[in-house]
Design an enzyme around this catalytic site. Structure first.
Site, PDB file in Angstrom:
ATOM      1  CD  GLU A  12      -2.904  -1.355   2.199  1.00  0.00           C
ATOM      2  OE1 GLU A  12      -2.354  -2.010   3.108  1.00  0.00           O
ATOM      3  OE2 GLU A  12      -4.069  -0.961   2.260  1.00  0.00           O
ATOM      4  CG  ASP A 195     -12.510  -6.362  -0.367  1.00  0.00           C
ATOM      5  OD1 ASP A 195     -11.375  -5.957  -0.080  1.00  0.00           O
ATOM      6  OD2 ASP A 195     -13.473  -6.261   0.420  1.00  0.00           O
TER       7      ASP A 195
HETATM    8  N1  ADE Z   1      -9.569  -3.605   3.544  1.00  0.00           N
HETATM    9  C1  ADE Z   1      -9.778  -4.048   2.277  1.00  0.00           C
HETATM   10  N2  ADE Z   1     -10.887  -4.815   2.224  1.00  0.00           N
HETATM   11  C2  ADE Z   1     -11.404  -4.856   3.472  1.00  0.00           C
HETATM   12  C3  ADE Z   1     -12.510  -5.492   4.047  1.00  0.00           C
HETATM   13  N3  ADE Z   1     -13.335  -6.247   3.312  1.00  0.00           N
HETATM   14  N4  ADE Z   1     -12.730  -5.324   5.373  1.00  0.00           N
HETATM   15  C4  ADE Z   1     -11.902  -4.567   6.118  1.00  0.00           C
HETATM   16  N5  ADE Z   1     -10.826  -3.969   5.631  1.00  0.00           N
HETATM   17  C5  ADE Z   1     -10.565  -4.085   4.314  1.00  0.00           C
END
Ligand code: ADE
Length: 233
Positions: A12, A195
């Protein structure tokens, strides 16, 4: 102006760290702080580690030991708003811990009026200006980010949307915001969607973390360049 730039993991923030000039590494609390300049702006960049305590420790060190004047957190997030697509970017407006009771923040230190930490409006405006002027292929939105100590999947998705009406969820933003709030340091969070915090979240995260992280870093770099140009209070 000296900007602290935080990323939770190598993926990141390392690309950004590699672009810092005259870099010197200073260690505190088992963390490596990369001190130098990016495009003529003094920066201190750091991989804080995942989750809230790591992010809070890192932010406080940036403020106390390096005397940063601004903090930017860059990284990836799980999308909670239907309009979001993988690779889109969220600029924080307000940020809340989704796993801390309201009373803890309101009835005890730091005696907040509500549960939301607000990002600095000049930094948000700078982000918006960049979003409009630069050729950024994915969409950018300004809005609410929520943070908690776990990776969110389908089990919790709907409940979090109902309680907070957020754009996205992550595991560090509210801690950085919280530390900046109690120290009166302006901050903004930039997060690109890896996601949708649903049943496919783990797979999607693995497949998209690199590209989402790059999107977020690209915008972070543009903001730093723009802040140099316009100056910042
Ligand atoms: N960072 C990236 N995706 C995430 C998720 N689904 N829940 C918490 N932090 C995240």
């Amino acid at each position: 102006m000296k900007i602290g730039v935080i990323g939770p993991s190598d993926k990141e923030i390392m690309e950004f760290i590699n672009k810092i000039c005259d870099v010197k590494i200073v260690e505190y609390a088992m963390l490596k702080f990369y001190v130098g300049n990016y495009e003529g702006v003094e920066v201190v960049a750091v991989i804080c580690g995942v989750c809230k305590v790591n992010a809070a420790i890192t932010t406080q060190i940036l403020i106390d030991k390096f005397e940063v004047t601004h903090v930017i957190l860059t990284g990836v997030a799980g999308g909670l708003d239907k309009k979001l697509k993988i690779g889109d970017t969220i600029i924080s407006n307000d940020i809340a811990h989704h796993d801390v009771s309201k009373e803890i923040l309101i009835e005890y230190h730091p005696y907040m009026k509500d549960i939301y930490f607000r990002a600095n409006s000049q930094l948000i405006n700078t982000c918006e200006k960049i979003m409009k002027s630069k050729d950024i292929s994915n969409k950018c939105y300004v809005g609410r980010i929520i943070t908690g100590e776990r990776f969110i999947t389908n089990n919790e998705r709907e409940e979090l949307i109902e309680r907070f009406n957020p754009l996205c969820v992550d595991m560090e933003s509210a801690s950085v915001a919280h530390a900046c709030y109690v120290n009166n340091i302006p901050f903004v969070v930039i997060r690109s969607i890896s996601d949708n915090a649903d049943e496919d979240a783990s797979n999607s995260f693995k497949n998209n973390v690199n590209i989402a992280a790059l999107n977020s870093m690209k915008i972070t770099e543009e903001i730093i360049k723009e802040l140099k140009f316009i100056g910042c209070n």
